[in-house]
Design a protein around this motif. Structure first.
Motif, short mmCIF file in Angstrom:
data_model
loop_
_atom_site.label_atom_id
_atom_site.label_comp_id
_atom_site.label_asym_id
_atom_site.label_seq_id
_atom_site.Cartn_x
_atom_site.Cartn_y
_atom_site.Cartn_z
N LYS A 44 21.20 -5.55 47.76
CA LYS A 44 20.80 -4.62 48.81
C LYS A 44 21.92 -4.31 49.81
CE LYS A 44 17.11 -4.06 52.22
NZ LYS A 44 15.87 -4.64 52.73
N ARG A 45 22.58 -5.34 50.31
CA ARG A 45 23.65 -5.12 51.30
C ARG A 45 24.85 -4.44 50.68
NH1 ARG A 45 24.36 -11.10 52.82
NH2 ARG A 45 24.00 -11.11 50.58
N LEU A 46 25.15 -4.78 49.43
CA LEU A 46 26.25 -4.13 48.72
C LEU A 46 25.98 -2.64 48.58
CD1 LEU A 46 28.86 -4.14 47.09
CD2 LEU A 46 27.52 -4.85 45.09
N LEU A 47 24.76 -2.29 48.23
CA LEU A 47 24.40 -0.89 48.10
C LEU A 47 24.56 -0.15 49.43
CD1 LEU A 47 23.36 1.47 46.44
CD2 LEU A 47 21.03 0.68 46.94
N LYS A 48 24.17 -0.78 50.52
CA LYS A 48 24.32 -0.15 51.83
C LYS A 48 25.80 0.10 52.15
CE LYS A 48 20.07 -1.82 53.94
NZ LYS A 48 19.47 -2.55 55.06
N VAL A 49 26.65 -0.86 51.84
CA VAL A 49 28.09 -0.69 52.08
C VAL A 49 28.63 0.45 51.21
CG1 VAL A 49 30.36 -1.77 51.79
CG2 VAL A 49 28.49 -3.04 52.87
N LEU A 50 28.23 0.47 49.95
CA LEU A 50 28.71 1.52 49.05
C LEU A 50 28.23 2.90 49.49
CD1 LEU A 50 28.25 -0.24 45.60
CD2 LEU A 50 30.41 0.26 46.78
N LYS A 51 26.99 3.01 49.92
CA LYS A 51 26.49 4.29 50.41
C LYS A 51 27.24 4.72 51.67
CE LYS A 51 21.73 4.45 48.73
NZ LYS A 51 20.31 4.47 49.18
N VAL A 104 28.84 -4.58 59.47
CA VAL A 104 27.65 -3.88 59.94
C VAL A 104 26.43 -4.27 59.11
CG1 VAL A 104 26.54 -1.60 60.05
CG2 VAL A 104 28.87 -1.91 60.93
N TYR A 105 26.59 -4.36 57.80
CA TYR A 105 25.46 -4.63 56.91
C TYR A 105 25.33 -6.10 56.51
CZ TYR A 105 24.97 0.38 56.74
OH TYR A 105 24.78 1.69 57.09
N GLY A 106 26.15 -6.97 57.10
CA GLY A 106 26.02 -8.40 56.83
C GLY A 106 26.37 -8.81 55.42
N LEU A 163 27.45 8.82 45.82
CA LEU A 163 27.52 7.43 45.39
C LEU A 163 28.00 7.34 43.95
CD1 LEU A 163 27.06 4.43 45.94
CD2 LEU A 163 24.66 4.77 45.32
N GLY A 164 27.51 8.22 43.10
CA GLY A 164 27.92 8.23 41.70
C GLY A 164 29.42 8.48 41.53
N ASP A 165 29.95 9.45 42.29
CA ASP A 165 31.39 9.73 42.23
C ASP A 165 32.21 8.52 42.69
OD1 ASP A 165 30.97 12.27 41.25
OD2 ASP A 165 31.29 13.26 43.18
N LEU A 166 31.74 7.85 43.75
CA LEU A 166 32.43 6.65 44.22
C LEU A 166 32.44 5.57 43.15
CD1 LEU A 166 33.74 4.96 46.53
CD2 LEU A 166 31.42 4.22 47.10
N LEU A 167 31.29 5.31 42.55
CA LEU A 167 31.20 4.27 41.52
C LEU A 167 32.05 4.61 40.30
CD1 LEU A 167 27.41 3.37 41.76
CD2 LEU A 167 29.37 2.10 42.67
N GLU A 168 32.04 5.90 39.89
CA GLU A 168 32.89 6.31 38.77
C GLU A 168 34.36 6.04 39.08
OE1 GLU A 168 30.44 9.98 36.66
OE2 GLU A 168 31.93 10.46 38.19
N GLY A 169 34.80 6.41 40.28
CA GLY A 169 36.18 6.21 40.67
C GLY A 169 36.57 4.74 40.70
#
Length: 94
Positions: free
Chosen positions: A29-36, A78-80, A46-52
């Protein structure tokens, strides 16, 4: 993705036609928040970031500039998010 914004050079490069598929993935959950948050900061989906990130990792190349890494550290605070690469093989659903 080496800079905090899309480089002008990338806009001039010839487009590579690909086929994308919809997928369902589960992420911490926290990882997803950081990635978003990072995707928003970089003005990417988000998809473009993950592809890169994945394409860079598959060539053993660093995907982020020092400035972007600083932003990532800020988002992690911020997201712990206190997980790191060493934790990747030790995660379990609780």
């Amino acid at each position: 993705m080496a800079t905090s914004r899309k480089p002008a050079k990338a806009a001039k490069a010839a487009a590579v036609e690909i086929e994308r598929v919809q997928t369902g993935v589960r992420l911490e959950k926290r990882l997803l928040k950081v990635l978003k948050g990072l995707a928003e900061y970089l003005d990417l989906s988000l998809g473009d970031l993950l592809e890169g990130v994945a394409l860079h990792a598959l060539e053993n190349k660093a995907p982020f500039s020092p400035a972007t890494l600083k932003r990532i550290q800020d988002l992690k605070k911020v997201y712990g998010l206190d997980l790191g690469a060493v934790d990747s093989h030790r995660l379990s659903d609780g």
